[in-house]
Design an enzyme around this catalytic site. Structure first.
Site, PDB file in Angstrom:
ATOM      1  N   HIS A 158      -0.271 -27.430  11.157  1.00 30.26           N
ATOM      2  CA  HIS A 158      -0.643 -28.828  10.601  1.00 30.26           C
ATOM      3  C   HIS A 158      -1.898 -28.957  10.810  1.00 30.26           C
ATOM      4  O   HIS A 158      -1.767 -28.396  11.569  1.00 30.26           O
ATOM      5  CB  HIS A 158       0.239 -29.555  12.425  1.00 30.26           C
ATOM      6  CG  HIS A 158       0.673 -31.330  12.138  1.00 30.26           C
ATOM      7  ND1 HIS A 158       1.289 -31.678  11.352  1.00 30.26           N
ATOM      8  CD2 HIS A 158      -0.919 -31.679  11.801  1.00 30.26           C
ATOM      9  CE1 HIS A 158       0.875 -33.003  11.540  1.00 30.26           C
ATOM     10  NE2 HIS A 158      -0.170 -32.932  11.727  1.00 30.26           N
ATOM     11  N   CYS A 172       2.800 -33.462  15.264  1.00 27.62           N
ATOM     12  CA  CYS A 172       3.821 -33.995  13.897  1.00 27.62           C
ATOM     13  C   CYS A 172       3.782 -35.585  15.198  1.00 27.62           C
ATOM     14  O   CYS A 172       4.480 -35.644  16.149  1.00 27.62           O
ATOM     15  CB  CYS A 172       4.244 -33.660  13.572  1.00 27.62           C
ATOM     16  SG  CYS A 172       4.499 -32.632  12.026  1.00 27.62           S
ATOM     17  N   GLN A 176     -10.756 -29.334  16.285  1.00 18.61           N
ATOM     18  CA  GLN A 176     -10.727 -28.846  17.643  1.00 18.61           C
ATOM     19  C   GLN A 176     -12.465 -29.478  18.052  1.00 18.61           C
ATOM     20  O   GLN A 176     -13.411 -29.337  17.042  1.00 18.61           O
ATOM     21  CB  GLN A 176     -10.745 -28.110  18.700  1.00 18.61           C
ATOM     22  CG  GLN A 176      -9.105 -27.538  18.982  1.00 18.61           C
ATOM     23  CD  GLN A 176      -8.754 -26.117  19.359  1.00 18.61           C
ATOM     24  OE1 GLN A 176      -8.523 -26.475  20.560  1.00 18.61           O
ATOM     25  NE2 GLN A 176      -8.461 -25.460  18.929  1.00 18.61           N
ATOM     26  N   ASN A 198     -10.040 -24.078  13.235  1.00 20.90           N
ATOM     27  CA  ASN A 198      -9.666 -22.487  13.283  1.00 20.90           C
ATOM     28  C   ASN A 198      -8.389 -21.987  12.338  1.00 20.90           C
ATOM     29  O   ASN A 198      -6.953 -23.544  12.528  1.00 20.90           O
ATOM     30  CB  ASN A 198      -9.116 -21.920  14.316  1.00 20.90           C
ATOM     31  CG  ASN A 198     -10.406 -21.680  15.167  1.00 20.90           C
ATOM     32  OD1 ASN A 198     -11.571 -21.196  14.991  1.00 20.90           O
ATOM     33  ND2 ASN A 198      -9.758 -21.970  16.382  1.00 20.90           N
ATOM     34  N   ARG A 240     -16.593   0.734  -8.214  1.00 22.68           N
ATOM     35  CA  ARG A 240     -15.681   0.301  -8.835  1.00 22.68           C
ATOM     36  C   ARG A 240     -15.503  -0.669  -9.522  1.00 22.68           C
ATOM     37  O   ARG A 240     -15.797  -2.028  -8.900  1.00 22.68           O
ATOM     38  CB  ARG A 240     -14.450   1.357  -8.217  1.00 22.68           C
ATOM     39  CG  ARG A 240     -14.419   0.070  -6.846  1.00 22.68           C
ATOM     40  CD  ARG A 240     -13.160   1.464  -6.790  1.00 22.68           C
ATOM     41  NE  ARG A 240     -12.840   0.567  -4.923  1.00 22.68           N
ATOM     42  CZ  ARG A 240     -13.363   0.844  -3.849  1.00 22.68           C
ATOM     43  NH1 ARG A 240     -14.590   0.956  -4.012  1.00 22.68           N
ATOM     44  NH2 ARG A 240     -12.716  -0.714  -2.855  1.00 22.68           N
ATOM     45  N   TYR A 275     -18.756   0.502  13.812  1.00 22.10           N
ATOM     46  CA  TYR A 275     -20.194   0.501  13.243  1.00 22.10           C
ATOM     47  C   TYR A 275     -20.702  -1.351  13.659  1.00 22.10           C
ATOM     48  O   TYR A 275     -21.646  -1.029  14.352  1.00 22.10           O
ATOM     49  CB  TYR A 275     -20.872   0.505  11.575  1.00 22.10           C
ATOM     50  CG  TYR A 275     -21.921   0.550  12.019  1.00 22.10           C
ATOM     51  CD1 TYR A 275     -22.955   1.491  12.106  1.00 22.10           C
ATOM     52  CD2 TYR A 275     -23.141  -0.304  11.642  1.00 22.10           C
ATOM     53  CE1 TYR A 275     -24.940   1.848  12.542  1.00 22.10           C
ATOM     54  CE2 TYR A 275     -24.193  -0.599  11.120  1.00 22.10           C
ATOM     55  CZ  TYR A 275     -24.914   0.790  11.577  1.00 22.10           C
ATOM     56  OH  TYR A 275     -26.539   0.244  11.289  1.00 22.10           O
ATOM     57  N   GLU A 276     -19.760  -2.104  12.997  1.00 20.95           N
ATOM     58  CA  GLU A 276     -19.881  -3.392  13.390  1.00 20.95           C
ATOM     59  C   GLU A 276     -20.206  -3.952  15.353  1.00 20.95           C
ATOM     60  O   GLU A 276     -20.599  -4.908  15.297  1.00 20.95           O
ATOM     61  CB  GLU A 276     -19.108  -4.689  12.871  1.00 20.95           C
ATOM     62  CG  GLU A 276     -19.158  -4.547  11.189  1.00 20.95           C
ATOM     63  CD  GLU A 276     -17.800  -3.569  10.604  1.00 20.95           C
ATOM     64  OE1 GLU A 276     -17.844  -2.993   9.458  1.00 20.95           O
ATOM     65  OE2 GLU A 276     -17.931  -2.334  11.611  1.00 20.95           O
ATOM     66  N   CYS A 327       6.774 -29.014  16.025  1.00 25.59           N
ATOM     67  CA  CYS A 327       5.586 -29.338  15.670  1.00 25.59           C
ATOM     68  C   CYS A 327       5.761 -30.088  16.830  1.00 25.59           C
ATOM     69  O   CYS A 327       5.672 -31.354  17.126  1.00 25.59           O
ATOM     70  CB  CYS A 327       5.281 -29.578  14.684  1.00 25.59           C
ATOM     71  SG  CYS A 327       3.115 -30.204  14.512  1.00 25.59           S
ATOM     72  N   SER A 376      -2.260 -20.742  16.158  1.00 29.21           N
ATOM     73  CA  SER A 376      -0.682 -21.307  16.668  1.00 29.21           C
ATOM     74  C   SER A 376       0.216 -22.286  16.136  1.00 29.21           C
ATOM     75  O   SER A 376       1.477 -21.722  15.714  1.00 29.21           O
ATOM     76  CB  SER A 376      -0.617 -21.323  17.931  1.00 29.21           C
ATOM     77  OG  SER A 376      -0.703 -21.764  18.294  1.00 29.21           O
ATOM     78  N   HIS A 430       2.416 -32.956   7.853  1.00 28.75           N
ATOM     79  CA  HIS A 430       2.972 -31.167   8.492  1.00 28.75           C
ATOM     80  C   HIS A 430       2.052 -30.019   7.448  1.00 28.75           C
ATOM     81  O   HIS A 430       2.173 -29.273   7.537  1.00 28.75           O
ATOM     82  CB  HIS A 430       4.287 -31.524   9.261  1.00 28.75           C
ATOM     83  CG  HIS A 430       4.173 -30.307  10.172  1.00 28.75           C
ATOM     84  ND1 HIS A 430       3.910 -29.371  10.580  1.00 28.75           N
ATOM     85  CD2 HIS A 430       4.405 -28.418   9.501  1.00 28.75           C
ATOM     86  CE1 HIS A 430       3.755 -28.259  11.805  1.00 28.75           C
ATOM     87  NE2 HIS A 430       4.450 -27.492  10.086  1.00 28.75           N
ATOM     88  N   GLN A 450     -21.582  -5.355   9.203  1.00 23.31           N
ATOM     89  CA  GLN A 450     -22.271  -4.730   7.839  1.00 23.31           C
ATOM     90  C   GLN A 450     -21.209  -5.293   6.328  1.00 23.31           C
ATOM     91  O   GLN A 450     -20.250  -5.457   6.656  1.00 23.31           O
ATOM     92  CB  GLN A 450     -21.801  -2.918   8.193  1.00 23.31           C
ATOM     93  CG  GLN A 450     -21.806  -1.897   6.536  1.00 23.31           C
ATOM     94  CD  GLN A 450     -20.732  -1.984   5.750  1.00 23.31           C
ATOM     95  OE1 GLN A 450     -19.733  -2.476   6.071  1.00 23.31           O
ATOM     96  NE2 GLN A 450     -20.778  -1.630   4.679  1.00 23.31           N
ATOM     97  N   HIS A 453      -5.159 -29.429  12.070  1.00 23.40           N
ATOM     98  CA  HIS A 453      -6.089 -29.946  13.036  1.00 23.40           C
ATOM     99  C   HIS A 453      -7.439 -29.523  12.811  1.00 23.40           C
ATOM    100  O   HIS A 453      -7.452 -27.908  12.389  1.00 23.40           O
ATOM    101  CB  HIS A 453      -4.821 -30.176  14.112  1.00 23.40           C
ATOM    102  CG  HIS A 453      -4.897 -29.351  14.253  1.00 23.40           C
ATOM    103  ND1 HIS A 453      -3.811 -28.132  13.579  1.00 23.40           N
ATOM    104  CD2 HIS A 453      -5.910 -28.703  15.928  1.00 23.40           C
ATOM    105  CE1 HIS A 453      -3.816 -26.685  14.668  1.00 23.40           C
ATOM    106  NE2 HIS A 453      -4.814 -27.047  15.685  1.00 23.40           N
TER     107      HIS A 453
END
Length: 349
Positions: free
Chosen positions: A166, A52, A170, A155, A28, A318-319, A49, A163, A115, A325, A168
Site C-alpha cells: 500500500h 486500506c 514514514q 521504503n 562489454r 569489500y564494501e 491490508c 512488508s 492499494h 564500490q 505509504h
C-alpha cells in the site's frame, strides 16, 4: 584517460566518505538480464491490508474510511515519547561503554486509499497532497520542544524491507539529530564558513553547467545522479534555490516537487519494467532551535537494483570491510535513466 576508462574514487561532499568506481568492469555492451515486464496488478482495495480504508490494523485500531491522505502514530513504533524511569543512564565519563536514552515519535503516512498505486502512478495531484502532508507533519512535529529532527522517508518494495505494498511512507521524529543528517549538516556548515556560500548551491551550479548527470529539471528542482553516487541508480532531488527545509517551499514549489517525484518514479519503473524498489528520504535542517542557515534541503533515493528487476547490488565483502564500490559510473546511470520514457510502461499496454 577518462572516468569511464580507469578505476578511481570519488568524494561524497555531503558526508566526507569515498566511493570506489571500477568502470573498466563494464566495458562489454550493456546486457541487462532479459526478463518479461512485471505486469502484476494489485486490487484497488485489499481486505487483508492494514493500511486500506476501514480495515483493522495490526494493533487493533480501525482506519477511518479515508478518501485522501491519512496519517497515524505507528502502532509498533521504534521510538517512544517518554524514556520512562527504567531508561539507561550514562556510564562514567571515562567508560568505553556509552549509552543514553532516545525519545521520539513514529508516524505512518498513507499516500492514497488506493492499494494498487505507487508514487509513479498516483499522478501529480495526489503527489502534491503527499507533499502537503509532509509539510504539515514537519511543522507540527518540529515545533515540539522534545523533537530535534524530523526524518521523512519511504521504503518501497519487499527487497527494502517493506512488508505492505500500500503506498505509504514514514516519519521518525527524534530528540537528537541522527548520524547521517548530523554529518551532512556539519559538512555544509564547514563549507559555508570556508567559502561563504552554500555547498549544494555551488554543487548544483557545477552539475547544471556540465549536464551529464542531470536527468531533468523543472522550474524549482533538479533531478540528478550525484557525482558520488553509491547505489547503481541513486538519485537526488535538489531545489534550485536555497531552502533549509520543506516549509520554505511556496505553492508553485510544492507543485514542482510533486512533478519531479512522479516523473522520477516513472523513469525508475520503466528502467526494468517493474515497480522499482528504493529507500527515499528527505534531509533538511534540524528543528532543535539552533541556527542552520547553511542547510540546503534535498531528497535522496537509494535503489538496490543493478541489472534487472531480480539482480540487486549487495553491499558485502569489500564494501562492508573497506569502502563502497560500484562498476557503473554515475554518468552511465544518469544516461540510462534520462533515456527512459515519462509514460509509465503499464499505461502503454
Amino acid at each position: 584517460m577518462t572516468f569511464e576508462d580507469t578505476p578511481h574514487r570519488r568524494l561524497n561532499q555531503l558526508t566526507g566518505e569515498w566511493v570506489l568506481v571500477s568502470p573498466h568492469r563494464t566495458k562489454r555492451p550493456w546486457q541487462g538480464q532479459q526478463e518479461a515486464p512485471d505486469m502484476t496488478m494489485l486490487p484497488e482495495y485489499d481486505a487483508d491490508c492494514y493500511l486500506c480504508p476501514g480495515n483493522v490494523r495490526a494493533g487493533g485500531a480501525v482506519n477511518p474510511s479515508y478518501t485522501d491522505t491519512f496519517v497515524f502514530t505507528n502502532d509498533f513504533a521504534a521510538l517512544l515519547p517518554d524514556a520512562g524511569d527504567d531508561a539507561p543512564t550514562h556510564f562514567p565519563k571515562d567508560s568505553l561503554l556509552v549509552a543514553e536514552p532516545e525519545t521520539g515519535l513514529c508516524r505512518v503516512l498513507c499516500y492514497s486509499p488506493r492499494h494498487d498505486l505507487t508514487l509513479a502512478r498516483l499522478g501529480t495531484g495526489t503527489a502534491r497532497k503527499v507533499v502537503d502532508l509532509w509539510c504539515e507533519e514537519f511543522q507540527t512535529l518540529g515545533a515540539r520542544d522534545d523533537i530535534g529532527y524530523v526524518q521523512i522517508f519511504e521504503n518501497r518494495g519487499s527487497v527494502m524491507g517493506c512488508s505492505n505494498p500500500h503506498p505509504h511512507g514514514q516519519i521518525w521524529a527524534t530528540r537528537t539529530v541522527p548520524m547521517y543528517p548530523a554529518t551532512e549538516g556539519t559538512r555544509q556548515a564547514a563549507f559555508a564558513r570556508k567559502h561563504d556560500s552554500c555547498l549544494l548551491c555551488d554543487y548544483l551550479a557545477v552539475e547544471r553547467e556540465r549536464g551529464e548527470r542531470i536527468l531533468f529539471e523543472n522550474d524549482a528542482f533538479v533531478v540528478l545522479v550525484p557525482f558520488w553516487a553509491t547505489w547503481p541508480f541513486e538519485t537526488m532531488i535538489v531545489p534550485k534555490h536555497h531552502m533549509s527545509n520543506i516549509l520554505e517551499m511556496d505553492t508553485d514549489c510544492r507543485d514542482a516537487l510533486a512533478d519531479a517525484m512522479v516523473r522520477l518514479n516513472i523513469r525508475y519503473d520503466n528502467l526494468f519494467q517493474t515497480s522499482f524498489p528504493y529507500s527515499m528520504g528527505i534531509h533538511q535542517a534540524p528543528t532543535d532551535g539552533a541556527d542552520h542557515a547553511p542547510w540546503h534541503f534535498h531528497i535522496h533515493y537509494y535503489p538496490p537494483l543493478l541489472r534487472s528487476r531480480s539482480v540487486k547490488k549487495f553491499m558485502v565483502g569489500y564494501e562492508m570491510m573497506a569502502m563502497p564500490q560500484r562498476d557503473l559510473t554515475a554518468e552511465s546511470a544518469a544516461k540510462r535513466l534520462r533515456d527512459q520514457s515519462e509514460q509509465h510502461y503499464l499505461e502503454t499496454r
